[in-house]
Scaffold this motif. Structure first.
Motif, PDB file in Angstrom:
ATOM      1  N   LEU A 407       0.698  -1.423   0.017  1.00  0.00           N
ATOM      2  CA  LEU A 407       0.072   0.052  -0.016  1.00  0.00           C
ATOM      3  C   LEU A 407       0.880   1.211  -0.064  1.00  0.00           C
ATOM      4  O   LEU A 407       1.981   1.063   0.472  1.00  0.00           O
ATOM      5  CB  LEU A 407      -1.258  -0.086   1.435  1.00  0.00           C
ATOM      6  CG  LEU A 407      -1.652  -1.140   1.406  1.00  0.00           C
ATOM      7  CD1 LEU A 407      -2.786  -0.911   2.633  1.00  0.00           C
ATOM      8  CD2 LEU A 407      -2.603  -1.226   0.068  1.00  0.00           C
ATOM      9  N   PRO A 408       0.229   2.232  -0.708  1.00  0.00           N
ATOM     10  CA  PRO A 408       1.127   3.618  -0.622  1.00  0.00           C
ATOM     11  C   PRO A 408       1.180   4.103   0.930  1.00  0.00           C
ATOM     12  O   PRO A 408       0.618   3.620   1.863  1.00  0.00           O
ATOM     13  CB  PRO A 408       0.289   4.625  -1.510  1.00  0.00           C
ATOM     14  CG  PRO A 408      -0.763   3.740  -2.013  1.00  0.00           C
ATOM     15  CD  PRO A 408      -1.080   2.436  -1.343  1.00  0.00           C
ATOM     16  N   PRO A 409       2.385   4.843   1.227  1.00  0.00           N
ATOM     17  CA  PRO A 409       2.640   5.440   2.509  1.00  0.00           C
ATOM     18  C   PRO A 409       1.489   6.399   2.870  1.00  0.00           C
ATOM     19  O   PRO A 409       0.818   6.948   2.219  1.00  0.00           O
ATOM     20  CB  PRO A 409       3.980   6.124   2.419  1.00  0.00           C
ATOM     21  CG  PRO A 409       4.097   6.498   0.999  1.00  0.00           C
ATOM     22  CD  PRO A 409       3.448   5.418   0.279  1.00  0.00           C
ATOM     23  N   LEU A 410       1.309   6.644   4.329  1.00  0.00           N
ATOM     24  CA  LEU A 410       0.379   7.361   4.696  1.00  0.00           C
ATOM     25  C   LEU A 410       0.481   8.815   4.689  1.00  0.00           C
ATOM     26  O   LEU A 410       1.703   9.197   4.524  1.00  0.00           O
ATOM     27  CB  LEU A 410       0.204   6.788   6.313  1.00  0.00           C
ATOM     28  CG  LEU A 410      -0.754   5.733   6.545  1.00  0.00           C
ATOM     29  CD1 LEU A 410      -0.282   5.324   7.879  1.00  0.00           C
ATOM     30  CD2 LEU A 410      -2.204   5.948   6.270  1.00  0.00           C
ATOM     31  N   ASP A 411      -0.442   9.430   4.474  1.00  0.00           N
ATOM     32  CA  ASP A 411      -0.050  11.012   4.519  1.00  0.00           C
ATOM     33  C   ASP A 411       0.428  11.232   5.893  1.00  0.00           C
ATOM     34  O   ASP A 411      -0.239  11.190   6.703  1.00  0.00           O
ATOM     35  CB  ASP A 411      -1.321  11.644   4.308  1.00  0.00           C
ATOM     36  CG  ASP A 411      -1.446  13.274   4.323  1.00  0.00           C
ATOM     37  OD1 ASP A 411      -0.469  13.970   4.917  1.00  0.00           O
ATOM     38  OD2 ASP A 411      -2.418  14.044   3.847  1.00  0.00           O
TER      39      ASP A 411
END
Length: 423
Positions: A407-411
Motif C-alpha cells: 500500500l502507498p505510504p500514509l499522509d
C-alpha cells in the motif's frame, strides 16, 4: 506472438495429440514421459497459452497461472463474464419494480454514456489491481462462484422511512426496497444470471449492513466483524457503502440548524464541530480501507457512494464523498458513485425517472428503482475496471496485482491518527 512461438505451440499440440492416442502400457508410459519432456521444453520456450492447452491434453491437468493453479484455458475475459453494458441494461430494465417507482425500462433508457463515465468516480489505481483475482475467479469455467461482503448503513440494508421527519416534503410514496431489494442483491442476481453453468449454487452475498452505522462504527467492530468474516469465509470482494451515514446532511443541516438563505447564497459554512468531523471521516476512511486491504491479498475492495441530499438545504449534497474521495484516490480503490451525475440534473422535473423523488424513497434512502440503478452502475464500473486490466498482457496484469499488495505510504499529516484507528 512471434512466428517461432506459433510454430512451437503447433508442435506442442501435435505431440500432445499423438501422446494422448498412445495405448496405455509401460512402454507407452515411457513414450508419454519423453513426449512430456519435449513438450515442456517447447512450453518454456514459447510461453504461449496454446502450449498450456497442449499440456492439459497430455496430462489431464493444467499449468499454473499464478492464481492458485486455475487453468488459463478455462479463463474468460471480464467482458465475457459480465456481458456487455447492453446486456446489463436489458437485465435491469426487466427487473421487478414497485408500482410507485419509475419503470426500470424507462429509467435505463435515460442513462447516458456520459453518466456511465461519471459514476466511475475513482478509477482503480494501485489497489484496484486487486480486482484481477476477482475477475479470474469469475472467468473460471469450472468454478466461478464468488463471495461478496457488503458493509454499510441503512441504504445498504434497503431501509426507508416514508412519512415522519425523514419522509416529509417528498413525493415518492413507494415502499422501501428491503434487504432482498438492495443494489447488492440485484448485483448478485445479475452475476448469477451470467454464470449459471460455472456456479449452479449461485454466488454468495454476505450483507453485514447495520442501520445508522458509518465508517467509525465499522472500524470499532472490525476485529469481531470483518476480521472474523475473512477468517471463516474469505470474500473475493468487499464493498463499502457508508457515505450517507458518515455525514448525513439532512440531520446535520436540517435537524440541527438549517442554513439561512443568505448563507446558501454565499456558500454555507459548516460550524467548527462539523468541520472537525469531516477531517475525522477522512482519517476513519483511510484506516478502514487499509485494514480491509491488509486482511487478504486476494480480496478486492470497491466503494459505492449513493448519498444524495437536498441541494437547497444541505451543505454536503453527496454526504461524505468529499472526504472519501481523496483517500480512495491515494490508495487507488475504485468507486461507483450512483448519484454523482444525477445530482447535476434539473430538479424541477420531479417526475423524470432519474430525478431525486424517483431515485430516493424519502429524503435519505434509495427507492427500489434507485437500488436497481445503483446495481447497474456497479456492473458498469466493474466492466470498465476489467477492460482496463485486460488491456495489459497476462504478465503485466500479474505484475500490477503484485504491486497492489504494497500500500502507498500514509499522509504524514494524518499518519498518527490513522495508525491509532488501525490498532
Amino acid at each position: 506472438g512471434t512466428p517461432h512461438d506459433t510454430a512451437a505451440a503447433s508442435q506442442a499440440h501435435a505431440i500432445a495429440a499423438a501422446s494422448s492416442r498412445t495405448p496405455h502400457s509401460f512402454a507407452a508410459a515411457a513414450t508419454r514421459r519423453a513426449s512430456m519432456r519435449l513438450l515442456l521444453a517447447l512450453l518454456l520456450k514459447s510461453g504461449s497459452t496454446a502450449a498450456d492447452d497442449a499440456v492439459a491434453a497430455v496430462t489431464g491437468r493444467t499449468t499454473g497461472t499464478g492464481t492458485g493453479g486455475h487453468a488459463q484455458a478455462h479463463k474468460r475475459s471480464p467482458s465475457s463474464v459480465l456481458g456487455t453494458l447492453a446486456d446489463a441494461r436489458s437485465f435491469f430494465s426487466h427487473a421487478p419494480y414497485d408500482a410507485h417507482d419509475s419503470q426500470p425500462a424507462e429509467g435505463m433508457r435515460a442513462v447516458t454514456r456520459q453518466m456511465l463515465h461519471a459514476v466511475h468516480a475513482v478509477r482503480g489505481g494501485q489497489a484496484g489491481a486487486r480486482l484481477l483475482r476477482l475477475f479470474e475467479r469469475l472467468g473460471d469455467e469450472r468454478n466461478c462462484c464468488v463471495r461478496v461482503l457488503v458493509i454499510g448503513g441503512s441504504n445498504a440494508c434497503g431501509a426507508g422511512n416514508v412519512g415522519g421527519v425523514f419522509g416529509r416534503r417528498h413525493s415518492n410514496l413507494g415502499k422501501p426496497a428491503g434487504i432482498n431489494g438492495t443494489w447488492s442483491a440485484a448485483l448478485i442476481r445479475y452475476l448469477n444470471a451470467r454464470s449459471q453453468r460455472c456456479c449452479a449454487t449461485g454466488h454468495t452475498l454476505d450483507n453485514q449492513c447495520i442501520n445508522g452505522m458509518g465508517t467509525s462504527g465499522f472500524n470499532a467492530q472490525f476485529a469481531g466483524l470483518l476480521g472474523a468474516k475473512h477468517k471463516a469465509s474469505p470474500p473475493n470482494l468487499v464493498v463499502v457503502d457508508t457515505g450517507a451515514n458518515d455525514f448525513n446532511s439532512f440531520v446535520e443541516d436540517e435537524l440541527k440548524g438549517r442554513p439561512t438563505k443568505a448563507e446558501l447564497q454565499h456558500g454555507h459554512v459548516l460550524d467548527r464541530r462539523s468541520q472537525a468531523r469531516l477531517r475525522e471521516i477522512e482519517v476513519e476512511t483511510e484506516a478502514l480501507a487499509r485494514r480491509i486491504l491488509q486482511l487478504r491479498p486476494t480480496t478486492a475492495l470497491l466503494y459505492v457512494e449513493d448519498a444524495w441530499f437536498n441541494k437547497l438545504t444541505s451543505s454536503q449534497v453527496l454526504g461524505a464523498w468529499n472526504e472519501h474521495r481523496p483517500v480512495l484516490e491515494r490508495l487507488g480503490v475504485p468507486a461507483c458513485h450512483s448519484t454523482l451525475p444525477l445530482a447535476a440534473l434539473d430538479e424541477r422535473n420531479r417526475s423524470h425517472p432519474l430525478a431525486r423523488p424517483q431515485v430516493l424513497v424519502d429524503v435519505v434512502h434509495l427507492s427500489r428503482w434507485g437500488h436497481l440503478l445503483t446495481a447497474f452502475f456497479c456492473v458498469a464500473v466493474l466492466h470498465a475496471e476489467g477492460e482496463a486490466l485486460w488491456r495489459h498482457s497476462a504478465a503485466q496484469r500479474e505484475a500490477r496485482w503484485r504491486a497492489s499488495l504494497a500500500l502507498p505510504p500514509l499522509d504524514p499529516s494524518i499518519e498518527g491518527l490513522v495508525l491509532e484507528r488501525m490498532t
